[in-house]
Structure formats: structure tokens, C-alpha cells
Design an enzyme around this catalytic site. Structure first.
Site, PDB file in Angstrom:
ATOM      1  N   CYS A 357     -14.185  -2.086 -85.999  1.00  0.00           N
ATOM      2  CA  CYS A 357     -13.694  -1.339 -84.833  1.00  0.00           C
ATOM      3  C   CYS A 357     -14.830  -0.882 -83.930  1.00  0.00           C
ATOM      4  O   CYS A 357     -15.166   0.306 -83.872  1.00  0.00           O
ATOM      5  CB  CYS A 357     -12.851  -0.170 -85.314  1.00  0.00           C
ATOM      6  SG  CYS A 357     -11.412  -0.779 -86.171  1.00  0.00           S
ATOM      7  N   GLU A 358     -15.451  -1.801 -83.275  1.00  0.00           N
ATOM      8  CA  GLU A 358     -16.545  -1.546 -82.331  1.00  0.00           C
ATOM      9  C   GLU A 358     -16.491  -2.673 -81.306  1.00  0.00           C
ATOM     10  O   GLU A 358     -16.351  -3.844 -81.703  1.00  0.00           O
ATOM     11  CB  GLU A 358     -17.914  -1.662 -83.014  1.00  0.00           C
ATOM     12  CG  GLU A 358     -18.185  -0.713 -84.119  1.00  0.00           C
ATOM     13  CD  GLU A 358     -18.972   0.523 -83.669  1.00  0.00           C
ATOM     14  OE1 GLU A 358     -19.437   0.570 -82.511  1.00  0.00           O
ATOM     15  OE2 GLU A 358     -19.091   1.423 -84.498  1.00  0.00           O
TER      16      GLU A 358
END
Ligand code: LLP
Length: 433
Positions: A357-358
Site C-alpha cells: 500500500c504505497e
């Protein structure tokens, strides 16, 4: 590029021991797909032959000076990789107590170990002295005092070399340039000179070497020459003042091909460098990392999903920045090759992204390749150096397996981590029970 190198590198078709046989990507004599089916993905796959060949190339190129080649194990510190090189006669360049532990477990003789790094702890220093390593590469006067104190307590005379910062820009990514004036590494030449003058103040040390490492992924001889010339002028002036320099450690930094770089070969590098040292009596040390293992490894992964947006085609992978952080950190380029080529398919442009999640979680962007399907396998090339060794468990993702190929054999040299491994050492305290 030399003719020999061209034979080993054919764009999109062959990179050293990774090449297509028909439609299948192979590592040495093994189909990568067979490894993927047996071991799963993501998986780092290394070629034993490439590792050995690269070590030998450097050794051959410099054979007239018989340097000690200390493989810089931060690039890839898997025990089997270390063992491969130790069996070839390599020493090791270490930067922590953990690396010393691995080096010893790989069977490296202590007298072939050099120890660099700006932040060695007292404990690490003591362990390395007790092990009897060849040299500490000193990065500050404070560290010099600490090693002198510990060596004195242990009643040992310890050999050290001073890492000097020659103030040369190696022309690489700012995160991997280490010899510029503002860098945290090494001593400026004036401070290094003062240390030699004050050496009687360090009775437990024999200050007998100079170390220089100006950065990594350096593609031409010029920055090296600039730095080494500066260092030689410095050493000559020290010798005139009566200092005896036994070791000259020229660091690592040799660049490799990731996409269309044209780095100097080991022989070209040697031809430029050798004349500087032929008439000198130093024991030369090199600390190559990337040059030896960079193109000896790939990261193989699978496509989980294909996702089309108005502006992009995404291939969502079962690997990401936690397994290979170089693209995120340095914008580095890794070629993407399908494990199975299909010449009938049309070309498409994809962004290869991970599950983390980046938005920085990508392995390659805007790459044209054959049209892809979910479930298919891909290889990210040139991932043997600073790949697994920089992998993390971010997003609680187990780190990948590692496999070593030798001829038509392959072996898992590190098991894929399990969810149990993720919790190792963690405890819920009594006040939360
Ligand atoms: N010697 C010293 C003192 C070093 O600091 C290094 C690398 C080496 C030798 C080996 O350098 P090489 O031959 O591999 O260029 N993570 C970055 C590279 C960091 C290099 C750190 N020091 C990357 O993935 O590009």
C-alpha cells in the site's frame, strides 16, 4: 563493449547465464518456469556460473598485482553465495556483526575479512578483534579511539586502514555516491594526515592502510582514476614523512548493465588502473559487490491481475518494493522478461506494480512487452545485488525464497518465509493478556 561481453549480452535475449531456449527463459540449464513451479513465486534465482565467472574476470584482470578480492557481502549475503565465492578464494568486506557471523559461517578465513562502516558498536569491534580479522576500515577519529581502547583492553595489536574521502563525484545516483565532500563516509585528507602524525597516540593500533570507496554503479574509469591519483599523492607524501603504508584498499563500485549502460569491463578497468600501482609495493584490496552478483540473479514473480485504467495498463504482481526496493529507492531500471515468450502476441505498455500500500510500490514503469495474461510469470533481471539483501517484511509480507542454479541442478538456498517467521520474537506483554 568488448566482443566477449556482447556474446554474453544480447538485448532482450541473453544476459550472461539467463537466456531463452526456444520460448523458455532459462538459468544455466534449468527452465525458470520449472523452478517457479517447484518453489513458487516470488523467488530470487541465482546463477552459480555467473557469480564464479565475474569473480574470476576480476581476478584475471588484476593477476599481475595479486590483489585480495574481498567480496562486498552487503550486495548479497546468502550463505550459499558466500560459500561459492569463499571456495574461489575470495575474502569478504563486512559492515556489521551480523555480516561477520555470516562470513564465519560461510567458512571465510578471518585474515581475509575487512570491516568498514561508520557505526561499528563496541561489541562488534570486540568480536571482530577476537575473530582476528585482517583490517578495520576506520571512518572517524572517534572510532579510532574506540578501537584503540578495546584493543588495549584485549591486549591485542590491531591493524587498521583509514578510509579517506577524496572529494570526487562518481557521477552516480546521489544515494550511492560516497566520496563527495558532504558524504558521511571516511576522513578528509587533512584529518587523515593528522591521524598518521598522531599514530603513537594509538598504541594498540597499527595504522597501516588507506581505504577509498567513492560510490557504486560507476560506469567509467575516470572517477576511479581521479580518486586513486589523489590517494596516491597523499600516500606518497605520508611515506616521505616516514609512514609505512602496507595496504591500499580501492573499494568497490564497478558498474554493471541494467539496461543500455556500457560499463567498462574488468580488463578495461584493469588497463587503466594497473599502471598507477605497478611500481608500488602495496597489498591491494578490492571490494566489489554488484559487479560479481548483480547480473547473476533475477527475481521471478507472477501476475496476479491485469488492470486497465483510462491512462495505464497495470500488471499487479505477487512481488513488490518489499522484495526489490531498488526501483522505489533509486529509480533503478530492471529489465522485465516473460518466463515464456510468445512472438504471436501484440506489444503492450505496462506498469509493473506490487501489492504494497504505497504509490512508490512499482518494479518497472512504462515498459513495452508482449501482451500479458494473469497467472503468467515474469523475471526482473539484474536483481542479484541489493535485491534480497534489502528486502523487508513491510505489510507483513514473508520474504521470498532464494534458489541457486548450477548447470542442470538447482537448490533452495533460503526457504520462503512463513507467517510464523513474521512473528518470531514478538510477545504480547502480561498487561495486555
Ligand atoms: N565497499 C564499501 C565500503 C561499500 O560501501 C560498498 C557499497 C562496496 C564496497 C560495494 O560496492 P559495489 O561494488 O557493490 O558497488 N543499495 C545500493 C548500493 C549501495 C552500495 C553501498 N556500498 C543499490 O542497490 O544500488
Amino acid at each position: 563493449m568488448s566482443a566477449g561481453l556482447e556474446k554474453e549480452i544480447e538485448r532482450g535475449v541473453r544476459l550472461h547465464d539467463f537466456y531463452y531456449v526456444g520460448r523458455d527463459l532459462c538459468c544455466e540449464k534449468v527452465r525458470v518456469w520449472d523452478i517457479v513451479q517447484a518453489v513458487g513465486t516470488p523467488v530470487y534465482i541465482y546463477s552459480h556460473r555467473t557469480i564464479v565467472e565475474h569473480f574470476r574476470k576480476l581476478k584475471r584482470a588484476f593477476q599481475s598485482l595479486r590483489p585480495l578480492i574481498c567480496y562486498s557481502m552487503k550486495a548479497n549475503s546468502n550463505l550459499a553465495v558466500l560459500k561459492t565465492l569463499v571456495r574461489e578464494g575470495a575474502g569478504l568486506d563486512i559492515v556489521s556483526g551480523g555480516e561477520l557471523y555470516r562470513a564465519r559461517r560461510a567458512g571465510c578465513e578471518a585474515r581475509k575479512i575487512v570491516y568498514a562502516g561508520v557505526g561499528k558498536t563496541g561489541e562488534e569491534i570486540e568480536e571482530a578483534i577476537r575473530a582476528g580479522i585482517l583490517l578495520f576500515n576506520i571512518e572517524s577519529t572517534a572510532e579510532l579511539g574506540e578501537i584503540n581502547r578495546i584493543a588495549g583492553r584485549l591486549k591485542k595489536k590491531v591493524k587498521v586502514s583509514l578510509r579517506v574521502n577524496p572529494g570526487v563525484d562518481p557521477g552516480t545516483h546521489r544515494h550511492i555516491a560516497t566520496g563527495k565532500p558532504e558524504s558521511k563516509f571516511g576522513l578528509d585528507l587533512d584529518t587523515a594526515h593528522a591521524v598518521f602524525i598522531q599514530s603513537p597516540g594509538y598504541p594498540a593500533l597499527s595504522i597501516c592502510g588507506i581505504h577509498v570507496h567513492i560510490g557504486s554503479q560507476i560506469l567509467t574509469g575516470e572517477p576511479f582514476l581521479k580518486a586513486f591519483r589523489k590517494v596516491l599523492i597523499f600516500v606518497t607524501s605520508l611515506e616521505k614523512e616516514g609512514c609505512k603504508i602496507e595496504y591500499l584498499n580501492l573499494g568497490g563500485g564497478l558498474g554493471i548493465i541494467y539496461s543500455d549502460e556500457k560499463p567498462q569491463t574488468a580488463e578495461e578497468f584493469a588497463q587503466e588502473i594497473l599502471p598507477l600501482f605497478h611500481h608500488r609495493k602495496f597489498r591491494l584490496i578490492f571490494e566489489p559487490g554488484r559487479f560479481i552478483v548483480g547480473n547473476a540473479g533475477i527475481l521471478a514473480a507472477r501476475i496476479l491481475y491485469l488492470k486497465k485504467t483510462p491512462v495505464k495498463n497495470f500488471a499487479v504482481l505477487d512481488t513488490g518494493m518489499n522484495d526489490l526496493i531498488r526501483p522505489t529507492l533509486y529509480d533503478s531500471h530492471h529489465e522485465v522478461w516473460p518466463l515464456e515468450k510468445d512472438p504471436r502476441r501484440e506489444k503492450r505498455v505496462y506498469d509493473f506494480v506490487g501489492p504494497v500500500c504505497e504509490s512508490g510500490d512499482f518494479l518497472a514503469r512504462d515498459r513495452s512487452t508482449q501482451e500479458l495474461r494473469a497467472g503468467e510469470g515474469l523475471a526482473f533481471l539484474s536483481a542479484g545485488a541489493y535485491g534480497f539483501s534489502m528486502a523487508s517484511n513491510y505489510n507483513s509480507r514473508p520474504r521470498p525464497a532464494e534458489v541457486l542454479v548450477k548447470g542442470s541442478e538447482f537448490a533452495v538456498i533460503r526457504k520462503r518465509e512463513t507467517h510464523g517467521d513474521l512473528l518470531r520474537g514478538e510477545k504480547v506483554p502480561p498487561f495486555l493478556r
